[in-house]
Design an enzyme around this catalytic site. Structure first.
Site, PDB file in Angstrom:
ATOM      1  CB  CYS A  72      26.267  27.947  35.811  1.00 33.99           C
ATOM      2  SG  CYS A  72      27.753  28.968  35.905  1.00 33.99           S
ATOM      3  CB  CYS A  75      26.062  21.463  34.549  1.00 31.66           C
ATOM      4  SG  CYS A  75      27.258  21.103  33.245  1.00 31.66           S
ATOM      5  CB  CYS A 110      32.451  24.825  37.428  1.00 36.57           C
ATOM      6  SG  CYS A 110      31.759  23.668  38.639  1.00 36.57           S
ATOM      7  CB  CYS A 176      40.757  41.029  67.164  1.00 35.42           C
ATOM      8  SG  CYS A 176      42.022  42.315  67.031  1.00 35.42           S
ATOM      9  CB  CYS A 218      42.531  40.865  59.312  1.00 37.67           C
ATOM     10  SG  CYS A 218      40.835  41.348  59.686  1.00 37.67           S
TER      11      CYS A 218
END
Length: 257
Positions: A72, A75, A110, A176, A218
């Site tokens: 990563c 770049c 990526c 909720c 949930c």
């Protein structure tokens, strides 16, 4: 007995009319509902278990991967500079796909497009760690997702899902988190469901977890069929929730009960 009480309370909620959305001035992070001990855990990086994932993400940032043999950092350079504020704008519109992608989706794009590596599995330690590391660079910055005009129809879809009753309990997210926040359900606080700290460390699960995992939990809790990880529905819900939290500061990695 506790389970029966929960069902009774949720059923009672389902019978109430939906309220209006929470005014900006009343919007509160889940942090404000926590005990002093849990707040202290989040506030101190050396006590925050989510920081262990951030450290893993920092290592992954500089690790070369895939047939392209790229990291990563090759770049993007220093994440503290290049990633500052990035997470505050996700989910973002991806022109090549014609739809929004969340931060986890961007990381996997990526990997496949630039590193020529296999995408990380959802909820894998690697994907959670990199997501947390990138998001942590925006800690304290205001959420600003959803401002791209191309996102407007997807924000609307996410809002519809948030308001839509579903499952055997016939509940919507809004029942909720808009109508009953700051009340108790089986002794636990009902929060506003603001996604300010994701990925976050959930004490109940003893792990860092994505917003999609929380949404799926949930949905299962109201006895509905949960959407698959990475589904358009979950990304649209994430997008709406981020626009709903517009201006609130990012807390990643947050800690929650």
């Amino acid at each position: 007995m506790k389970f029966a009480v929960c069902i009774a309370l949720l059923t009672a909620m389902a019978g109430t009319a939906l309220a209006t959305e929470i005014p900006l001035a009343e919007r509160r992070s889940g942090y404000s509902f926590m005990s002093a001990d849990t707040k202290a855990m989040q506030d101190e990086d050396t006590a925050n278990p989510g920081m262990l994932f951030v450290l893993d993400g920092e290592a992954l940032w500089t690790r070369k991967a895939g047939s392209a043999d790229k990291a990563c950092a090759d770049c993007h350079g220093d994440a503290g500079v290049s990633m500052k504020g990035v997470a505050a704008h996700y989910p973002a519109f991806e022109k090549t796909l014609g739809k929004p992608v969340d931060l986890e989706g961007r990381i996997n794009l990526c990997r496949t497009n630039h590193q020529q590596a296999s995408p990380f599995a959802y909820e894998s330690r690697e994907l959670l760690a990199l997501s947390a590391y990138v998001a942590q660079q925006s800690r304290g910055m205001p959420i600003a997702a959803g401002t791209d005009p191309e996102l407007a129809p997807f924000v609307d879809k996410g809002r519809e899902l948030f308001m839509q009753r579903q499952g055997q309990l016939n509940l919507a997210c809004a029942n909720c988190h808009d109508d009953n926040w700051d009340k108790k359900l089986a002794g636990s606080a009902i929060t506003q469901g603001q996604p300010t700290g994701c990925p976050l460390y959930r004490l109940e699960w003893q792990s860092l977890s994505s917003l999609q995992r929380r949404l799926r939990a949930c949905i299962t809790g109201i006895r509905a069929q949960a959407y698959d990880y990475g589904s358009p529905e979950l990304v649209e819900l994430e997008l709406y929730l981020m626009t709903r939290a517009h201006g609130m500061p990012i807390e990643t990695p947050a800690v929650r009960p």
